[in-house]
Design a protein around this motif. Sequence first.
Motif, PDB file in Angstrom:
ATOM      1  N   PRO A 299       0.827  -1.217   0.000  1.00 33.02           N
ATOM      2  CA  PRO A 299       0.000   0.000   0.000  1.00 33.02           C
ATOM      3  C   PRO A 299       0.859   1.264   0.000  1.00 33.02           C
ATOM      4  CG  PRO A 299      -0.787  -1.588   1.622  1.00 33.02           C
ATOM      5  CD  PRO A 299       0.531  -2.090   1.154  1.00 33.02           C
ATOM      6  N   PRO A 300       0.389   2.312  -0.652  1.00 29.12           N
ATOM      7  CA  PRO A 300       1.173   3.569  -0.671  1.00 29.12           C
ATOM      8  C   PRO A 300       1.477   4.111   0.725  1.00 29.12           C
ATOM      9  CG  PRO A 300      -0.550   3.633  -2.323  1.00 29.12           C
ATOM     10  CD  PRO A 300      -0.801   2.401  -1.519  1.00 29.12           C
ATOM     11  N   SER A 301       0.579   3.936   1.688  1.00 26.58           N
ATOM     12  CA  SER A 301       0.841   4.426   3.050  1.00 26.58           C
ATOM     13  C   SER A 301       1.997   3.667   3.687  1.00 26.58           C
ATOM     14  CB  SER A 301      -0.419   4.282   3.900  1.00 26.58           C
ATOM     15  OG  SER A 301      -0.836   2.917   3.940  1.00 26.58           O
ATOM     16  N   ALA A 302       2.060   2.347   3.450  1.00 25.20           N
ATOM     17  CA  ALA A 302       3.179   1.570   3.995  1.00 25.20           C
ATOM     18  C   ALA A 302       4.481   1.930   3.296  1.00 25.20           C
ATOM     19  CB  ALA A 302       2.883   0.076   3.868  1.00 25.20           C
ATOM     20  N   PHE A 303       4.391   2.195   1.958  1.00 27.13           N
ATOM     21  CA  PHE A 303       5.591   2.596   1.229  1.00 27.13           C
ATOM     22  C   PHE A 303       6.157   3.902   1.777  1.00 27.13           C
ATOM     23  CE2 PHE A 303       7.578   4.903  -2.321  1.00 27.13           C
ATOM     24  CZ  PHE A 303       8.569   3.980  -2.680  1.00 27.13           C
ATOM     25  N   ASP A 304       5.279   4.821   2.160  1.00 25.36           N
ATOM     26  CA  ASP A 304       5.755   6.099   2.704  1.00 25.36           C
ATOM     27  C   ASP A 304       6.436   5.924   4.055  1.00 25.36           C
ATOM     28  OD1 ASP A 304       4.776   7.341   0.466  1.00 25.36           O
ATOM     29  OD2 ASP A 304       2.847   7.870   1.391  1.00 25.36           O
TER      30      ASP A 304
ATOM     31  N   ARG B 130       3.524  -4.328  -6.184  1.00 27.88           N
ATOM     32  CA  ARG B 130       2.460  -3.570  -6.843  1.00 27.88           C
ATOM     33  C   ARG B 130       1.890  -2.528  -5.874  1.00 27.88           C
ATOM     34  NH1 ARG B 130      -2.062  -5.762  -8.804  1.00 27.88           N
ATOM     35  NH2 ARG B 130      -1.921  -4.796 -10.861  1.00 27.88           N
ATOM     36  N   SER B 131       1.491  -1.399  -6.441  1.00 28.82           N
ATOM     37  CA  SER B 131       0.984  -0.315  -5.597  1.00 28.82           C
ATOM     38  C   SER B 131      -0.544  -0.347  -5.449  1.00 28.82           C
ATOM     39  CB  SER B 131       1.390   1.035  -6.191  1.00 28.82           C
ATOM     40  OG  SER B 131       0.842   1.187  -7.501  1.00 28.82           O
ATOM     41  N   GLY B 132      -1.259  -1.265  -6.161  1.00 29.28           N
ATOM     42  CA  GLY B 132      -2.711  -1.349  -6.065  1.00 29.28           C
ATOM     43  C   GLY B 132      -3.197  -2.759  -6.350  1.00 29.28           C
TER      44      GLY B 132
ATOM     45  N   LEU C 238      -7.259  -5.543 -13.522  1.00 25.99           N
ATOM     46  CA  LEU C 238      -7.424  -5.276 -14.947  1.00 25.99           C
ATOM     47  C   LEU C 238      -6.801  -3.957 -15.375  1.00 25.99           C
ATOM     48  CD1 LEU C 238     -11.119  -6.470 -15.415  1.00 25.99           C
ATOM     49  CD2 LEU C 238      -9.003  -7.766 -15.731  1.00 25.99           C
ATOM     50  N   GLU C 239      -6.034  -3.340 -14.510  1.00 31.86           N
ATOM     51  CA  GLU C 239      -5.349  -2.090 -14.834  1.00 31.86           C
ATOM     52  C   GLU C 239      -3.876  -2.216 -14.482  1.00 31.86           C
ATOM     53  OE1 GLU C 239      -6.420   0.556 -16.299  1.00 31.86           O
ATOM     54  OE2 GLU C 239      -8.573   0.117 -16.386  1.00 31.86           O
ATOM     55  N   GLN C 240      -3.051  -1.573 -15.277  1.00 30.21           N
ATOM     56  CA  GLN C 240      -1.621  -1.523 -14.982  1.00 30.21           C
ATOM     57  C   GLN C 240      -1.386  -0.453 -13.908  1.00 30.21           C
ATOM     58  OE1 GLN C 240       0.548  -3.521 -15.603  1.00 30.21           O
ATOM     59  NE2 GLN C 240       2.482  -2.752 -16.379  1.00 30.21           N
ATOM     60  N   VAL C 241      -0.727  -0.841 -12.829  1.00 35.19           N
ATOM     61  CA  VAL C 241      -0.485   0.084 -11.709  1.00 35.19           C
ATOM     62  C   VAL C 241       1.023   0.336 -11.588  1.00 35.19           C
ATOM     63  CG1 VAL C 241      -2.556  -0.680 -10.489  1.00 35.19           C
ATOM     64  CG2 VAL C 241      -0.376  -1.824 -10.052  1.00 35.19           C
ATOM     65  N   ASP C 242       1.351   1.372 -10.845  1.00 36.37           N
ATOM     66  CA  ASP C 242       2.764   1.676 -10.600  1.00 36.37           C
ATOM     67  C   ASP C 242       3.382   0.584  -9.721  1.00 36.37           C
ATOM     68  OD1 ASP C 242       2.363   3.949 -12.031  1.00 36.37           O
ATOM     69  OD2 ASP C 242       2.158   5.257 -10.258  1.00 36.37           O
ATOM     70  N   LEU C 243       4.703   0.405  -9.907  1.00 36.45           N
ATOM     71  CA  LEU C 243       5.450  -0.564  -9.108  1.00 36.45           C
ATOM     72  C   LEU C 243       6.381   0.174  -8.142  1.00 36.45           C
ATOM     73  CD1 LEU C 243       6.462  -3.246 -11.797  1.00 36.45           C
ATOM     74  CD2 LEU C 243       4.488  -3.265 -10.263  1.00 36.45           C
TER      75      LEU C 243
ATOM     76  N   THR D 259      19.547  -4.599   4.457  1.00 40.00           N
ATOM     77  CA  THR D 259      19.341  -3.203   4.843  1.00 40.00           C
ATOM     78  C   THR D 259      18.799  -2.459   3.630  1.00 40.00           C
ATOM     79  OG1 THR D 259      21.156  -3.293   6.442  1.00 40.00           O
ATOM     80  CG2 THR D 259      20.416  -1.106   5.726  1.00 40.00           C
ATOM     81  N   LEU D 260      17.743  -1.679   3.824  1.00 42.75           N
ATOM     82  CA  LEU D 260      17.125  -0.947   2.732  1.00 42.75           C
ATOM     83  C   LEU D 260      18.047   0.185   2.303  1.00 42.75           C
ATOM     84  CD1 LEU D 260      14.672  -0.506   0.902  1.00 42.75           C
ATOM     85  CD2 LEU D 260      13.706   0.957   2.699  1.00 42.75           C
ATOM     86  N   ILE D 261      18.494   0.133   1.054  1.00 39.11           N
ATOM     87  CA  ILE D 261      19.410   1.138   0.534  1.00 39.11           C
ATOM     88  C   ILE D 261      18.646   2.237  -0.192  1.00 39.11           C
ATOM     89  CG2 ILE D 261      21.410   1.543  -0.924  1.00 39.11           C
ATOM     90  CD1 ILE D 261      21.939  -0.143   1.588  1.00 39.11           C
ATOM     91  N   THR D 262      17.757   1.843  -1.123  1.00 35.16           N
ATOM     92  CA  THR D 262      16.983   2.841  -1.878  1.00 35.16           C
ATOM     93  C   THR D 262      15.555   2.329  -2.057  1.00 35.16           C
ATOM     94  OG1 THR D 262      17.595   1.853  -4.013  1.00 35.16           O
ATOM     95  CG2 THR D 262      18.994   3.647  -3.172  1.00 35.16           C
ATOM     96  N   LYS D 263      14.653   3.261  -2.248  1.00 31.82           N
ATOM     97  CA  LYS D 263      13.283   2.934  -2.634  1.00 31.82           C
ATOM     98  C   LYS D 263      12.844   3.953  -3.685  1.00 31.82           C
ATOM     99  CE  LYS D 263      10.673   5.712   0.674  1.00 31.82           C
ATOM    100  NZ  LYS D 263       9.546   5.715   1.648  1.00 31.82           N
ATOM    101  N   ASP D 264      12.183   3.462  -4.719  1.00 28.89           N
ATOM    102  CA  ASP D 264      11.715   4.349  -5.782  1.00 28.89           C
ATOM    103  C   ASP D 264      10.459   3.751  -6.417  1.00 28.89           C
ATOM    104  OD1 ASP D 264      12.896   2.233  -7.008  1.00 28.89           O
ATOM    105  OD2 ASP D 264      14.459   3.367  -8.027  1.00 28.89           O
ATOM    106  N   THR D 265       9.893   4.544  -7.327  1.00 28.86           N
ATOM    107  CA  THR D 265       8.631   4.162  -7.986  1.00 28.86           C
ATOM    108  C   THR D 265       8.876   3.987  -9.477  1.00 28.86           C
ATOM    109  OG1 THR D 265       7.351   5.412  -6.361  1.00 28.86           O
ATOM    110  CG2 THR D 265       6.244   4.839  -8.425  1.00 28.86           C
ATOM    111  N   VAL D 266       8.392   2.868 -10.002  1.00 26.98           N
ATOM    112  CA  VAL D 266       8.435   2.606 -11.447  1.00 26.98           C
ATOM    113  C   VAL D 266       7.017   2.817 -11.979  1.00 26.98           C
ATOM    114  CG1 VAL D 266       8.951   0.947 -13.248  1.00 26.98           C
ATOM    115  CG2 VAL D 266      10.297   0.954 -11.142  1.00 26.98           C
ATOM    116  N   PRO D 267       6.782   3.863 -12.759  1.00 27.18           N
ATOM    117  CA  PRO D 267       5.415   4.121 -13.237  1.00 27.18           C
ATOM    118  C   PRO D 267       4.931   3.012 -14.176  1.00 27.18           C
ATOM    119  CG  PRO D 267       6.817   6.065 -13.465  1.00 27.18           C
ATOM    120  CD  PRO D 267       7.719   4.915 -13.177  1.00 27.18           C
ATOM    121  N   ALA D 268       3.621   3.034 -14.409  1.00 29.85           N
ATOM    122  CA  ALA D 268       3.042   2.037 -15.319  1.00 29.85           C
ATOM    123  C   ALA D 268       3.600   2.179 -16.723  1.00 29.85           C
ATOM    124  CB  ALA D 268       1.523   2.173 -15.337  1.00 29.85           C
ATOM    125  N   GLY D 269       3.970   3.426 -17.116  1.00 28.84           N
ATOM    126  CA  GLY D 269       4.612   3.627 -18.408  1.00 28.84           C
ATOM    127  C   GLY D 269       6.081   3.279 -18.331  1.00 28.84           C
TER     128      GLY D 269
END
Length: 565
Positions: free
Chosen positions: A484-489, A531-533, A537-542, A551-561
């Motif tokens: 979920p986006p809230s957990a990602f934040d 997956r972010s959603g 039946l829809e492509q969502v951001d990753l 250890t978490l080094i980086t986090k980023d978003t890969v858009p559907a495009g």
Amino acid sequence: MPHSRAALPPAKAVFGDVALWAVLAAATGYGFRDAGATSPVRDLILPLAVLAVAVPLSRSRPGYAVVLVNGLCALGLADSSTPANAHVLSLAALGCLLGARVAPARGPLLVLAGCLAVDVATCAVLRVQAVWWFWALSVLPAALLLPWLVGRHWRGRRELVREGWRTARSLEERQHLVAERVRLNERADIAADMHDSLGHALSLVALRAGALELSPDLTDRDRTELSELRGTIADAVEQLRETIAVLHETPEPGVGRPVNDTIDDLLARAVASGVPVRWERRGAAPALSPLVERGMYRVVQEAVTNAVKHAPDGAIRVEISHGADRTRVSVVNAASPADGAPRAGEGPVDGGGRRGLSGLRERVAVLGGSLRTGPHQGGFHVTALLPHQATTRPVTPAPVTRTPAERPAWNRRKHAGPAAQSSNMTPHPAPDTTASEYTRRLADARRTALGRSVAAFAAPAAAAAVFVPTAAFLAWQLTTSVLPPSAFDELTTGRPRTELAPLLPARTYPYPPDHARSTPRPPGTTCEFYRSGRDLLEQVDLYRLCWSDNTLITKDTVPAGRTHR
């Protein structure tokens, strides 16, 4: 796939096609507006043009129509945002028409299998994501198979009802024919009784009158009157014989229509005998009821015989015209050149067992036709209009069986024993062997409809056994890899996995696109995708999380495009 095709579709069919195209076009236009597509030519004008071709084509080539609309669905799989589109509704509608309009199952099944193969091949060539595979392996097969089964079930029910009504009409016709046969048998029974009783009595009267003529005590006047009386009795016996001939429906051996004899054979024999007769047929010869064929034969036979008797040298013209549901038989004879005055010849014709025109009119009326006779252009005409199938219009109600004591005195046999008296009663018709044929045909139609009904449930179950587990597994993978986006934040870099584990889903997303895999990552790290959603039946951001030594080094978003940020 055999399918009947009319030269020009009726107005009702055209109106139905226009209405169906309008409904599918409205669904396509709504889908175009809802999706916010940027290419009107590809996403709106092209589908409407394909539907304008596919809808009327579904009447003559429904398989090709399904292939065309499936091409629109395959084209939708190339959309990078979502595989879902309104073309699946058009595919379901034409699939239903394919089942309703094509009786064999092999051809439509090959069409459905080919469409599914095209959809799967499109997904493989385009290397689409799991959402596209889920759509191609679950929604499109259901839109192809289930409506086709519904259409087949609908067709089976219609055929069952149609066969039932056809059988009912045939049985009703047979029932009328049996009743008519019973009536004719009663007439034959009456004729036999008249011949045995009344004919015998008249013969005895004539014999006694002849004996009295030889008495020496009579005057010349008495002998003259007795001679006239004997002549009157002889005429009565002749009229009785003609009446019996009318009552007898079944011709005597050697009289009437020979076995396998046709009108052409009858007229050919007349020509060979020197009768000046010409004949012609107009229209295609339809399938006629045996009773109607016999009636036509008797009309021509009686008319030609009358013409030969009353106008021996007059030309005879026979014309048989076949219409849509009735056949017209016309026999016209000219006046004899010898006397120049035609005679109608309404009375019976000489010859054992044959009728006059009055008996012929009764026969035609029994078959549901009409007979017209009379002078025509100096000659005489006989015109009969007969239906192709006997309508079995009864002339009189079916007779009631009576005991010998209830019959009139002239109808009783004086020297008959019990067996002979029972034979006077109305004979029972033989069992109708065609009824079993109608029953068999109706049973076959029921079995066919039952088989299609079973297939309407069994085939989806078999297809579900193949596609449902695959689709369910894909859905499980897609829904259990959602971050979920809230957990990602709440995720912060530099923290160990053990602290962030409660925020992470149970498993990672196993099908990231190529552009996400090829995105540069920090050296020495391992990246995971989520997956972010939950939309299937829809492509969502990753979301991409890169770890090093847990250890978490980086986090980023890969858009559907394809743009990475």
